[in-house]
Design a protein around this motif. Structure first.
Motif, PDB file in Angstrom:
ATOM      1  N   SER A   3       0.835  -1.202   0.000  1.00  0.00           N
ATOM      2  CA  SER A   3       0.000   0.000   0.000  1.00  0.00           C
ATOM      3  C   SER A   3       0.869   1.250   0.000  1.00  0.00           C
ATOM      4  N   ASP A   4       0.438   2.247  -0.788  1.00  0.00           N
ATOM      5  CA  ASP A   4       1.159   3.517  -0.823  1.00  0.00           C
ATOM      6  C   ASP A   4       0.752   4.432   0.316  1.00  0.00           C
ATOM      7  N   ALA A   5      -0.329   4.096   1.019  1.00  0.00           N
ATOM      8  CA  ALA A   5      -0.813   4.957   2.097  1.00  0.00           C
ATOM      9  C   ALA A   5       0.036   4.828   3.357  1.00  0.00           C
ATOM     10  N   TYR A   6       0.816   3.777   3.456  1.00  0.00           N
ATOM     11  CA  TYR A   6       1.638   3.543   4.646  1.00  0.00           C
ATOM     12  C   TYR A   6       3.104   3.445   4.232  1.00  0.00           C
ATOM     13  N   SER A   7       3.964   4.111   4.965  1.00  0.00           N
ATOM     14  CA  SER A   7       5.400   4.028   4.714  1.00  0.00           C
ATOM     15  C   SER A   7       5.995   2.906   5.559  1.00  0.00           C
ATOM     16  N   ILE A   8       6.859   2.127   4.950  1.00  0.00           N
ATOM     17  CA  ILE A   8       7.491   0.999   5.631  1.00  0.00           C
ATOM     18  C   ILE A   8       8.758   1.501   6.321  1.00  0.00           C
ATOM     19  N   ARG A   9       8.815   1.317   7.634  1.00  0.00           N
ATOM     20  CA  ARG A   9       9.930   1.824   8.429  1.00  0.00           C
ATOM     21  C   ARG A   9      10.852   0.711   8.904  1.00  0.00           C
ATOM     22  N   LEU A  10      10.905  -0.356   8.142  1.00  0.00           N
ATOM     23  CA  LEU A  10      11.830  -1.450   8.427  1.00  0.00           C
ATOM     24  C   LEU A  10      13.003  -1.383   7.457  1.00  0.00           C
TER      25      LEU A  10
END
Length: 425
Positions: A157-164
């Motif tokens: 999803s583009d609505a959430y940024s992945i912070r891993l």
């Protein structure tokens, strides 16, 4: 003859113009309804699209070796040793069984971020309750860290940024393939209060707080509102004083809700010294806000009772009080209840007045009484929506879905009562 024909043509032309205007007006109405339904559909789609994942939790199941040497714990019955022990160490060791190459300090730090911060508390609580398990290996299920949960549920999803980091993403993908990391129904969301970590946050505290607040609100607003409506409609003399009261009741129904919050802050907390952030004060404020709606709807219900009912009762020798209590009020009660339920649904969704009396506090414990610190659903949604963590976005949307469910249920109940109990005269 010519004049008659021209007059008929004029009438036909005017009818055509009128019919065209009626068709245009009908089309405008249909377009307005279509726009309203489309806007409602977009709103619900957005809320459900963001909120349904709030009902899903992400867990990790590990075989945890409760090694006392790794935890610096020799006796699990010693409270001093329990307070100093390292309960994250066996969890890291269990993760290193899957990733033996993760031995450096940086790797260990990244492994630690895969599991929620409350995982160590689970191990401590287990050893506190069953100290004989020290030195054994136990299969335990933990909630993952918020960033891992967002990655598992919203990787595409583009609505959430992945912070891993890329390495953490590879680890999580491997654990998902092995069935170590799984998703399930989020029972935590319905069994806990608020938390600093989204994966551990729940809505039960806000639901219980809303319940206590609504009980206080209806216990005060309904009897007072009905009594005021009965007096103004049946017993009050028609003079300037009653006219002044009626005008102010109608005006109070249109007063912004935050004004009632200021009133509660000044009177209940400032003047009477009542505690902040308790359901009693919240219920009193919402009762004041709901009273005008209940009074107006109750008066309308009383007016709808035919005069013949009163005349028949008086003809049988009933007193004015008997006419009102035995005949008018029972017949008007369905309308009174309908108005009260609608007023309560409005109060359930209010946030502004409760913010002013301190019900915006961070509440972890489930309230157990009317004088316990509590928050309510709208305020809890506000707190989650204003938080920086991405996991709280889906929790806020899930909370909105729960709040809308309650409000739709209450309005549907009002419609059902009206259809079920109303009488046509």
């Amino acid at each position: 003859m010519t004049d008659q024909r021209s007059q008929a043509e004029i009438v036909r032309e005017s009818l055509k113009v009128r019919y065209r205007k009626e068709r245009r007006f009908r089309l405008y109405g249909m377009a307005a309804i279509a726009v309203a339904l489309l806007s409602l559909l977009i709103l619900f789609t957005d809320i459900v699209g963001k909120g349904y994942t709030g009902f899903i939790k992400t867990t990790i199941t590990l075989d945890v070796s409760l090694d006392g040497e790794a935890m610096y714990l020799e006796d699990a019955r010693d409270k001093d040793q329990l307070s100093m022990a390292d309960f994250q160490a066996p969890i890291i060791s269990a993760l290193q069984e899957y990733f033996p190459e993760a031995t450096g300090r940086k790797d260990v730090r990244e492994l630690k971020r895969l599991v929620g911060s409350y995982a160590g508390n689970r191990v401590r609580n287990l050893l506190t309750e069953q100290p004989e398990l020290l030195g054994t290996t136990q299969t335990m299920t933990f909630l993952v860290h918020d960033t891992v949960s967002v990655y598992v549920k919203h990787a595409g999803s583009d609505a959430y940024s992945i912070r891993l980091s890329e390495q953490q993403q590879r680890w999580v993908d491997e654990l998902v393939e092995k069935g170590v990391v799984e998703t399930a129904f989020n029972d935590v969301f319905f069994s806990r209060g608020d938390s600093r970590e989204p994966s551990n946050a729940g809505v039960l505290g806000a639901i219980v707080g809303s319940l206590f607040t609504m009980v206080v609100t209806i216990a005060i607003a309904f009897p007072v509102g009905v009594a005021a409506a009965v007096y103004l409609e049946e017993f009050a003399p028609q003079n300037k004083l009653t006219d002044f009261i009626e005008v102010n009741i109608n005006n109070l129904a249109a007063v912004p809700s935050i004004i009632f919050g200021l009133l509660g802050l000044a009177v209940f907390i400032g003047l009477f010294g009542m505690p902040r952030s308790v359901p009693v004060v919240g219920g009193l404020v919402l009762a004041l806000m709901t009273l005008p709606t209940i009074i107006i709807s109750s008066r309308a219900a009383i007016k709808s009772v035919p005069p013949s009912i009163r005349e028949a009762a008086e003809g049988m020798g009933a007193s004015k009080m008997q006419v009102v209590l035995h005949h008018v009020v029972p017949l008007a009660m369905p309308g009174m209840m309908t108005g009260s339920i609608i007023g309560m649904a409005q109060a359930l969704g209010e946030t502004a007045p409760l913010l002013l009396i301190g019900m915006v506090a961070f509440i972890v414990e489930i309230p157990d009484g009317f004088f316990s610190s509590a928050t309510v659903l709208p305020v809890q949604i506000y707190l989650w929506a204003s938080s920086a963590e991405q996991g709280f976005v889906e929790l806020a949307s899930a909370g909105i879905m729960i709040l809308l469910t309650f409000m739709i249920t209450m309005n549907a109940m009002a419609i059902w009562l009206r259809k079920r109990l109303e009488r046509r005269w």
